[in-house]
Design an enzyme around this catalytic site. Sequence first.
Site, PDB file in Angstrom:
ATOM      1  N   LYS A  54      -8.307  -3.379   3.190  1.00 31.61           N
ATOM      2  CA  LYS A  54      -7.459  -3.997   4.227  1.00 31.61           C
ATOM      3  C   LYS A  54      -6.013  -3.521   4.101  1.00 31.61           C
ATOM      4  O   LYS A  54      -5.400  -3.112   5.079  1.00 31.61           O
ATOM      5  CB  LYS A  54      -7.519  -5.525   4.101  1.00 31.61           C
ATOM      6  CG  LYS A  54      -6.443  -6.264   4.879  1.00 31.61           C
ATOM      7  CD  LYS A  54      -6.541  -7.772   4.707  1.00 31.61           C
ATOM      8  CE  LYS A  54      -5.818  -8.356   3.547  1.00 31.61           C
ATOM      9  NZ  LYS A  54      -4.350  -8.472   3.672  1.00 31.61           N
ATOM     10  N   ASN A  55      -5.479  -3.629   2.868  1.00 30.98           N
ATOM     11  CA  ASN A  55      -4.052  -3.350   2.708  1.00 30.98           C
ATOM     12  C   ASN A  55      -3.717  -1.860   2.743  1.00 30.98           C
ATOM     13  O   ASN A  55      -2.547  -1.488   2.645  1.00 30.98           O
ATOM     14  CB  ASN A  55      -3.535  -4.006   1.418  1.00 30.98           C
ATOM     15  CG  ASN A  55      -3.496  -5.520   1.568  1.00 30.98           C
ATOM     16  OD1 ASN A  55      -3.564  -6.034   2.679  1.00 30.98           O
ATOM     17  ND2 ASN A  55      -3.400  -6.230   0.456  1.00 30.98           N
ATOM     18  N   ARG A 126       1.551 -10.378   8.378  1.00 31.55           N
ATOM     19  CA  ARG A 126       2.755  -9.798   7.802  1.00 31.55           C
ATOM     20  C   ARG A 126       2.764  -8.257   7.813  1.00 31.55           C
ATOM     21  O   ARG A 126       3.808  -7.625   7.921  1.00 31.55           O
ATOM     22  CB  ARG A 126       2.839 -10.293   6.373  1.00 31.55           C
ATOM     23  CG  ARG A 126       4.145 -10.108   5.794  1.00 31.55           C
ATOM     24  CD  ARG A 126       4.205 -10.651   4.406  1.00 31.55           C
ATOM     25  NE  ARG A 126       5.485 -10.304   3.878  1.00 31.55           N
ATOM     26  CZ  ARG A 126       6.579 -11.015   4.089  1.00 31.55           C
ATOM     27  NH1 ARG A 126       6.509 -12.135   4.742  1.00 31.55           N
ATOM     28  NH2 ARG A 126       7.729 -10.603   3.629  1.00 31.55           N
ATOM     29  N   CYS A 150       6.011 -17.454   3.955  1.00 32.10           N
ATOM     30  CA  CYS A 150       4.650 -17.794   4.344  1.00 32.10           C
ATOM     31  C   CYS A 150       4.042 -18.721   3.311  1.00 32.10           C
ATOM     32  O   CYS A 150       4.709 -19.163   2.383  1.00 32.10           O
ATOM     33  CB  CYS A 150       3.801 -16.548   4.545  1.00 32.10           C
ATOM     34  SG  CYS A 150       3.267 -15.799   3.043  1.00 32.10           S
ATOM     35  N   ARG A 155       8.835 -14.244   0.327  1.00 31.37           N
ATOM     36  CA  ARG A 155       8.502 -12.906   0.826  1.00 31.37           C
ATOM     37  C   ARG A 155       9.626 -12.269   1.652  1.00 31.37           C
ATOM     38  O   ARG A 155       9.512 -12.042   2.854  1.00 31.37           O
ATOM     39  CB  ARG A 155       7.178 -12.947   1.588  1.00 31.37           C
ATOM     40  CG  ARG A 155       6.083 -13.508   0.716  1.00 31.37           C
ATOM     41  CD  ARG A 155       4.733 -13.335   1.294  1.00 31.37           C
ATOM     42  NE  ARG A 155       4.225 -11.986   1.156  1.00 31.37           N
ATOM     43  CZ  ARG A 155       3.053 -11.598   1.624  1.00 31.37           C
ATOM     44  NH1 ARG A 155       2.292 -12.434   2.262  1.00 31.37           N
ATOM     45  NH2 ARG A 155       2.646 -10.363   1.455  1.00 31.37           N
ATOM     46  N   LEU A 159      14.630  -5.435   0.673  1.00 30.94           N
ATOM     47  CA  LEU A 159      14.494  -4.073   0.146  1.00 30.94           C
ATOM     48  C   LEU A 159      14.036  -3.089   1.223  1.00 30.94           C
ATOM     49  O   LEU A 159      14.393  -1.907   1.189  1.00 30.94           O
ATOM     50  CB  LEU A 159      13.530  -4.055  -1.038  1.00 30.94           C
ATOM     51  CG  LEU A 159      13.985  -4.913  -2.233  1.00 30.94           C
ATOM     52  CD1 LEU A 159      12.907  -4.991  -3.301  1.00 30.94           C
ATOM     53  CD2 LEU A 159      15.285  -4.354  -2.825  1.00 30.94           C
ATOM     54  N   ASP A 341      -3.549 -10.669  -6.092  1.00 31.68           N
ATOM     55  CA  ASP A 341      -4.568 -11.020  -5.100  1.00 31.68           C
ATOM     56  C   ASP A 341      -5.898 -11.445  -5.734  1.00 31.68           C
ATOM     57  O   ASP A 341      -6.770 -11.980  -5.042  1.00 31.68           O
ATOM     58  CB  ASP A 341      -4.812  -9.851  -4.142  1.00 31.68           C
ATOM     59  CG  ASP A 341      -3.568  -9.497  -3.346  1.00 31.68           C
ATOM     60  OD1 ASP A 341      -2.659 -10.336  -3.275  1.00 31.68           O
ATOM     61  OD2 ASP A 341      -3.500  -8.376  -2.800  1.00 31.68           O
ATOM     62  N   ARG A 433      -9.884 -12.795   7.602  1.00 34.22           N
ATOM     63  CA  ARG A 433      -8.824 -11.780   7.688  1.00 34.22           C
ATOM     64  C   ARG A 433      -9.045 -10.651   6.687  1.00 34.22           C
ATOM     65  O   ARG A 433      -8.620  -9.524   6.929  1.00 34.22           O
ATOM     66  CB  ARG A 433      -7.464 -12.424   7.385  1.00 34.22           C
ATOM     67  CG  ARG A 433      -7.076 -13.496   8.348  1.00 34.22           C
ATOM     68  CD  ARG A 433      -5.703 -13.964   8.052  1.00 34.22           C
ATOM     69  NE  ARG A 433      -4.794 -12.818   8.075  1.00 34.22           N
ATOM     70  CZ  ARG A 433      -3.519 -12.869   7.796  1.00 34.22           C
ATOM     71  NH1 ARG A 433      -2.976 -13.991   7.461  1.00 34.22           N
ATOM     72  NH2 ARG A 433      -2.769 -11.795   7.859  1.00 34.22           N
TER      73      ARG A 433
HETATM   74  N1  EPU Z   1      10.111  -8.860  -2.229  1.00 30.05           N
HETATM   75  C1  EPU Z   1      11.486  -9.032  -2.152  1.00 30.05           C
HETATM   76  N2  EPU Z   1      12.176  -8.250  -1.272  1.00 30.05           N
HETATM   77  C2  EPU Z   1      11.561  -7.328  -0.489  1.00 30.05           C
HETATM   78  C3  EPU Z   1      10.166  -7.160  -0.575  1.00 30.05           C
HETATM   79  C4  EPU Z   1       9.447  -7.942  -1.463  1.00 30.05           C
HETATM   80  O1  EPU Z   1      12.064  -9.856  -2.839  1.00 30.05           O
HETATM   81  O2  EPU Z   1      12.245  -6.662   0.310  1.00 30.05           O
HETATM   82  C5  EPU Z   1       9.328  -9.720  -3.150  1.00 30.05           C
HETATM   83  C6  EPU Z   1       8.401 -10.632  -2.349  1.00 30.05           C
HETATM   84  O3  EPU Z   1       9.065 -11.802  -1.966  1.00 30.05           O
HETATM   85  C7  EPU Z   1       7.258 -10.867  -3.317  1.00 30.05           C
HETATM   86  C8  EPU Z   1       7.241  -9.600  -4.197  1.00 30.05           C
HETATM   87  O4  EPU Z   1       8.463  -8.929  -3.934  1.00 30.05           O
HETATM   88  O5  EPU Z   1       7.567 -11.966  -4.108  1.00 30.05           O
HETATM   89  C9  EPU Z   1       6.083  -8.654  -3.906  1.00 30.05           C
HETATM   90  O6  EPU Z   1       6.124  -8.266  -2.556  1.00 30.05           O
HETATM   91  P1  EPU Z   1       5.590  -6.872  -2.023  1.00 30.05           P
HETATM   92  O7  EPU Z   1       6.564  -6.339  -1.047  1.00 30.05           O
HETATM   93  O8  EPU Z   1       5.219  -5.993  -3.183  1.00 30.05           O
HETATM   94  O9  EPU Z   1       4.246  -7.285  -1.288  1.00 30.05           O
HETATM   95  P2  EPU Z   1       3.869  -7.128   0.250  1.00 30.05           P
HETATM   96  O10 EPU Z   1       4.029  -5.726   0.669  1.00 30.05           O
HETATM   97  O11 EPU Z   1       4.523  -8.190   1.039  1.00 30.05           O
HETATM   98  C10 EPU Z   1       1.375  -6.506  -0.312  1.00 30.05           C
HETATM   99  C11 EPU Z   1       0.034  -7.030   0.090  1.00 30.05           C
HETATM  100  C12 EPU Z   1      -0.218  -8.370  -0.558  1.00 30.05           C
HETATM  101  C13 EPU Z   1      -0.124  -8.198  -2.074  1.00 30.05           C
HETATM  102  C14 EPU Z   1       1.225  -7.583  -2.456  1.00 30.05           C
HETATM  103  C15 EPU Z   1       1.347  -7.287  -3.934  1.00 30.05           C
HETATM  104  C16 EPU Z   1      -0.244  -6.149   2.304  1.00 30.05           C
HETATM  105  C17 EPU Z   1      -0.362  -6.413   3.754  1.00 30.05           C
HETATM  106  N3  EPU Z   1      -0.031  -7.198   1.538  1.00 30.05           N
HETATM  107  O12 EPU Z   1       2.313  -7.469   0.164  1.00 30.05           O
HETATM  108  O13 EPU Z   1      -1.541  -8.740  -0.211  1.00 30.05           O
HETATM  109  O14 EPU Z   1      -0.243  -9.456  -2.693  1.00 30.05           O
HETATM  110  O15 EPU Z   1       1.425  -6.359  -1.733  1.00 30.05           O
HETATM  111  O16 EPU Z   1       0.320  -6.480  -4.357  1.00 30.05           O
HETATM  112  O17 EPU Z   1      -0.354  -5.023   1.864  1.00 30.05           O
HETATM  113  C18 EPU Z   1      -3.309 -10.180   0.330  1.00 30.05           C
HETATM  114  O18 EPU Z   1      -3.966  -9.192   0.683  1.00 30.05           O
HETATM  115  O19 EPU Z   1      -3.827 -11.316   0.182  1.00 30.05           O
HETATM  116  C19 EPU Z   1      -1.880 -10.030   0.053  1.00 30.05           C
HETATM  117  C20 EPU Z   1      -1.033 -11.048   0.030  1.00 30.05           C
END
Ligand code: EPU
Length: 470
Positions: A54-55, A126, A150, A155, A159, A341, A433
């Site tokens: 998915k991701n 997201r 969320c 989140r 960055l 996850d 999802r």
């Molecule tokens: N963060 C910041 N600032 C930013 C971006 C992230 O502080 O600009 C923090 C977030 O608040 C969070 C942490 O960094 O606490 C990790 O966030 P990250 O950006 O790495 O994750 P994401 O891209 O929002 C993806 C997956 C998530 C998975 C995470 C970590 C997708 C759509 N989602 O999220 O998947 O948990 O990476 O591996 O790719 C899921 O599939 O259930 C899921 C939540």
Amino acid sequence: MVYLLIFNIVLTLYKRKKYLKESVDFAGGNFLKEKVIINGAKKLYGEVKIGGAKNAVLKHMAAALLLKDSCLIHNVPRLTDVETMIDLLASLGAKIEYDLNNNSILIDSANLSNNVANYEHVSKMRASFNVLGALIGRCKEAKVALPGGCAIGERKVNLHIKGLEALGAKIKIENGYVLASANKLTGADVYLDIPSVGATENIMLASVLAEGSTRIQNAAQEPEIADLANFLNSMGADIIGAGTSEIIINGVSHKDLHPCSYSTIPDRIEAGTYMAAIVATRGHGIIKNVFPTQLTAVTSKLTEMGANVNILDPFSLEISCNSTPKAVNIVTQPYPGFPTDLQSPLMSVLTTAKGVSIITESLYENRFMQVAELRRMGADVQQDGTHAIINGVKKLTGAQVKASDLRAGASLLVAALSANGTTSVSSLHHIDRGYEIFEKKLKDLGASIERVIDDSLPVSKPVNTINLEV
Ligand code: EPU
């Protein structure tokens, strides 16, 4: 010519309608009235084939916006999140054909009509925010709704924004939207304070067509990042180092990009969830279409718990557990650490392990939503900030429980499969999802699971609810 055009339009509309109907049939629909009834305490036994990640696929679909042509993506999982991304891309003017039988999607982004990703899409999912990097790269202007917090945490996207600004984009936040514009994007060095998956992806996407080279330091190293780079390279981008903490993107021009055909990697989180379910039921299974090397942190924990994991070949593994697992401690970390996850499905296994386990969630502020529901099934779990202390009990017992988000939902399925008696899990739209045809896959492993309509549950369709995003 006109007849041909009309025929093509009608055919596309028909295919889209057919896709939506079939995928809803497949996922079993996503209405709040649905729930699954599981008669637990049956050992899972047999083979399960994992779908595409998915991701990864959602990011490939966003990346397709960079190409003024078509790309064909294979190994696309049947998920409602994929439907949401199809809707978003269609709203931007892309033409999409989904071949359900072959799990592939053809995306033609030759003529985009719009560069606005509206709140309706971003609030549902997201990953929609990933179109920001592709749109600014392609159109030099984009308006994308801010995702906000969320169910599982704050989140932030600071960055993502910092990275795009380093490339020369002007960013304003207005009325809940990110307004990004740039006369041109120029390669730059970007250091990420934390290795954010989404920020790494958005910066990578925006850099593909930038002038010069971009270097992302402290980049996320998740396999989905390397898969996105491989996908982009297959359409003519020039990216090296993805999968390590330093990624270099050498900018190319539109004319260097070309149609491509690409197969998405398997979903390591789906695979890990089935591994957890097999161990929780003290069963024995073979997981196919998986890259075992992407699950090392998980197999290592499961082995420590007493499960037997045997890598059969580069695409399959065997897992079994015939005694009560031992308690272990888990700390979630960015890849290659233990994936956040899979924290909740593993927690369900640990609820009946021998001894006391501690899970520390270090990525999200609020990812223990499953705890209260697991307690209703007899689990002994205490939450203390980012720690969950799990005191193993002999057996869980069936109860009525409700998924609050995707992975919390997965953990309830794992718990229900191992519990004595009958459990009903509602709010299946969260689970649909990210887990394709999960009742069928579990039935094939010998589970007693049925999806039913419960008229006592609310009727409303779960759209525009902030808690839906992951
Ligand atoms: N963060 C910041 N600032 C930013 C971006 C992230 O502080 O600009 C923090 C977030 O608040 C969070 C942490 O960094 O606490 C990790 O966030 P990250 O950006 O790495 O994750 P994401 O891209 O929002 C993806 C997956 C998530 C998975 C995470 C970590 C997708 C759509 N989602 O999220 O998947 O948990 O990476 O591996 O790719 C899921 O599939 O259930 C899921 C939540």
